[in-house]
Enzyme design. Structure first.
Site, PDB file in Angstrom:
ATOM      1  N   ASP A  95     -72.428   9.485 -74.289  1.00  0.00           N
ATOM      2  CA  ASP A  95     -72.984   8.215 -74.715  1.00  0.00           C
ATOM      3  C   ASP A  95     -72.006   7.580 -75.715  1.00  0.00           C
ATOM      4  OD1 ASP A  95     -74.849   6.156 -75.086  1.00  0.00           O
ATOM      5  OD2 ASP A  95     -75.860   7.231 -76.703  1.00  0.00           O
TER       6      ASP A  95
ATOM      7  N   ASP B 221     -73.024   4.669 -78.556  1.00  0.00           N
ATOM      8  CA  ASP B 221     -73.666   4.467 -79.856  1.00  0.00           C
ATOM      9  C   ASP B 221     -74.403   5.730 -80.305  1.00  0.00           C
ATOM     10  OD1 ASP B 221     -73.532   1.352 -80.457  1.00  0.00           O
ATOM     11  OD2 ASP B 221     -73.926   1.595 -78.315  1.00  0.00           O
TER      12      ASP B 221
ATOM     13  N   ASP C 227     -77.645  10.954 -77.912  1.00  0.00           N
ATOM     14  CA  ASP C 227     -78.463  11.038 -79.127  1.00  0.00           C
ATOM     15  C   ASP C 227     -79.858  10.444 -78.999  1.00  0.00           C
ATOM     16  OD1 ASP C 227     -77.322   8.318 -79.013  1.00  0.00           O
ATOM     17  OD2 ASP C 227     -78.271   8.086 -80.970  1.00  0.00           O
TER      18      ASP C 227
END
Length: 266
Positions: free
Chosen positions: A21, A23, A199
């Site tokens: 990922d 961000d 996250d």
């Protein structure tokens, strides 16, 4: 080296494919999407890892491909954007589904009408979806959820997902897990062990897919997850990626010497 990174390296013993990922994983989460700060050493880190993995590196993100190219220009790794609705591989960008583009525009128009003047609310149109950020107005979460659900209800083939201070409309059947499954069928990912790092709640599909395909997920931060491992934050993600690239390079450097020794024994 922290024990958790050593454990992840041990599990990454064979040829791996790294999916990550953006961000909250490669970069810290910012107050708004355009306020992200890319660490000065991140581009070089990714270039080194891409080379070590023989190209088996991909960013799997809810952002658009254009966003990633803006933050990380001149990079050769694959990018799957908009939660799987966009894909760039081997320098070629696939055109999104026209129906998804039309549906996203319709939803964006409705959301702008209802939320465009709301303080602290940021509407982010994407080629095939719309994200509504409420990080600056967390008390409006319920209102945002209700309005996005209503806007999506009138458009066939779309559904709603939630993330960290964001509610997003996206096409049904596009998620990070499916993105990983698709990439794992093609070179240079095919035949490798998939590792997905993320996250957010939207990354759980990716953790499940990586596990189903014989690999594993790495959750950044705390919380219930399908990921096998955990890293505390972006600094530990960078440390793991560096350690992985260094280990692969060291093994490659030792390989000729080992081959020579084996031939002398024979």
């Amino acid at each position: 080296m922290p024990d958790n990174i050593s454990a992840i390296l041990s599990a990454s013993a064979g040829p791996v494919a790294i999916f990550t990922d953006f961000d909250g994983t490669l970069v810290e989460i910012a107050p708004s999407p355009d306020a992200v700060i890319v660490p000065a050493d991140l581009p070089q880190r990714l270039e080194r890892l891409y080379g070590a993995l023989d190209g088996a590196l991909a960013v799997i993100t809810g952002r658009t491909i254009a966003d990633i190219e803006g933050f990380l220009p001149h990079q050769d790794f694959s990018v799957t954007g908009s939660h799987g609705a966009e894909r760039r591989h081997d320098g070629e960008i696939e055109d999104p589904d026209p129906d998804h583009i039309a549906g996203a525009r319709h939803i964006a128009k409705a959301l702008t009408h209802h939320l465009g003047e709301e303080a602290g609310i940021l509407i982010e149109p994407k080629p095939t979806g719309v994200a509504v950020h409420y990080r600056a107005a967390p008390e409006k979460r319920a209102e945002v959820e209700r309005i996005v659900e209503r806007a999506v209800a009138g458009v066939s083939g779309f559904h709603v997902i939630e993330g960290k201070k964001v509610v997003e409309a996206r096409p049904v059947g596009t998620d990070k897990g499916e993105a990983i499954r698709a990439l794992m069928t093609i070179v240079p990912f095919k035949g490798r062990t998939p590792v997905f790092i993320g996250d957010d709640v939207s990354d759980e599909d990716g953790f499940i897919a990586a596990t189903d395909l014989g690999g594993f997920g790495i959750k950044v931060g705390q919380g219930e997850t399908a990921a096998r491992f955990n890293l505390a934050g972006t600094a530990e993600v960078h440390a793991y990626l560096d350690a992985l690239a260094e280990r692969i390079a060291a093994r490659a450097a030792n390989q000729p010497a080992q081959s020579q020794e084996e031939s002398m024994v024979k």
